[in-house]
Write a protein that holds these residues in place. Structure first.
Motif, short mmCIF file in Angstrom:
data_model
loop_
_atom_site.label_atom_id
_atom_site.label_comp_id
_atom_site.label_asym_id
_atom_site.label_seq_id
_atom_site.Cartn_x
_atom_site.Cartn_y
_atom_site.Cartn_z
N ALA A 23 51.84 103.37 18.59
CA ALA A 23 52.59 102.45 19.45
C ALA A 23 53.31 103.20 20.56
O ALA A 23 53.33 102.76 21.71
N VAL A 24 53.91 104.35 20.23
CA VAL A 24 54.59 105.17 21.23
C VAL A 24 53.59 105.64 22.29
O VAL A 24 53.84 105.55 23.49
N ALA A 25 52.43 106.14 21.84
CA ALA A 25 51.40 106.61 22.79
C ALA A 25 50.92 105.46 23.67
O ALA A 25 50.78 105.63 24.90
N ASN A 26 50.68 104.28 23.08
CA ASN A 26 50.25 103.11 23.85
C ASN A 26 51.29 102.73 24.90
O ASN A 26 50.96 102.45 26.06
N LEU A 27 52.54 102.69 24.49
CA LEU A 27 53.60 102.27 25.40
C LEU A 27 53.82 103.30 26.50
O LEU A 27 53.99 102.94 27.68
N LYS A 28 53.79 104.59 26.16
CA LYS A 28 53.94 105.63 27.19
C LYS A 28 52.81 105.53 28.21
O LYS A 28 53.05 105.64 29.42
N ALA A 29 51.59 105.33 27.74
CA ALA A 29 50.44 105.22 28.66
C ALA A 29 50.59 103.99 29.55
O ALA A 29 50.34 104.06 30.76
N ALA A 30 51.00 102.88 28.98
CA ALA A 30 51.17 101.65 29.77
C ALA A 30 52.30 101.81 30.78
O ALA A 30 52.17 101.39 31.93
N ALA B 115 56.32 96.74 20.43
CA ALA B 115 55.97 97.85 21.32
C ALA B 115 54.51 97.75 21.76
O ALA B 115 54.19 97.96 22.94
N ASN B 116 53.62 97.41 20.83
CA ASN B 116 52.20 97.25 21.19
C ASN B 116 52.01 96.08 22.16
O ASN B 116 51.24 96.18 23.12
N ARG B 117 52.70 94.98 21.95
CA ARG B 117 52.60 93.82 22.84
C ARG B 117 53.14 94.17 24.23
O ARG B 117 52.55 93.83 25.24
N LEU B 118 54.28 94.85 24.25
CA LEU B 118 54.87 95.27 25.51
C LEU B 118 53.91 96.20 26.25
O LEU B 118 53.75 96.08 27.47
N ALA B 119 53.25 97.08 25.53
CA ALA B 119 52.26 97.97 26.14
C ALA B 119 51.12 97.17 26.76
O ALA B 119 50.68 97.46 27.89
N GLU B 120 50.65 96.14 26.07
CA GLU B 120 49.57 95.30 26.60
C GLU B 120 50.01 94.58 27.87
O GLU B 120 49.28 94.54 28.87
N VAL B 121 51.20 94.03 27.84
CA VAL B 121 51.71 93.28 29.00
C VAL B 121 51.93 94.19 30.19
O VAL B 121 51.52 93.87 31.32
#
Length: 86
Positions: free
Chosen positions: A27-34, A67-73
């Protein structure tokens, strides 16, 4: 009366905690990338889990799912902005 975990229960709990920790890392990696797509950085963003058997991401405190949803958005919004500027 306190319930004592059996060896098998301790192993299952440890596996769930390990999975929760890994989910937090992802989730951290996804959010940082987003966030990077949008040119944003949250310096305090980190894995703060597991919390029980659930992953937990520190950015002021939120669940792995959030966090994953925020990354997607954020990723979708950043991609839409990039497409609109061409």
């Amino acid at each position: 009366m306190v319930h004592e975990f059996t060896h098998a229960e301790r192993i299952r709990y440890k596996r769930r905690q390990d999975a929760a920790y890994q989910a937090g890392e992802e989730a951290v990696a996804n959010l940082k990338a987003a966030l990077a797509l949008a040119g944003l950085v949250l310096p305090s963003l980190c894995n703060d889990g597991p919390l029980g058997c659930r992953g937990f991401v520190r950015l002021g405190g939120c669940s792995v799912a959030l966090a994953n949803r925020l990354a997607e958005v954020i990723a979708a919004g950043a991609r839409a902005l990039e497409g609109g500027q061409e």
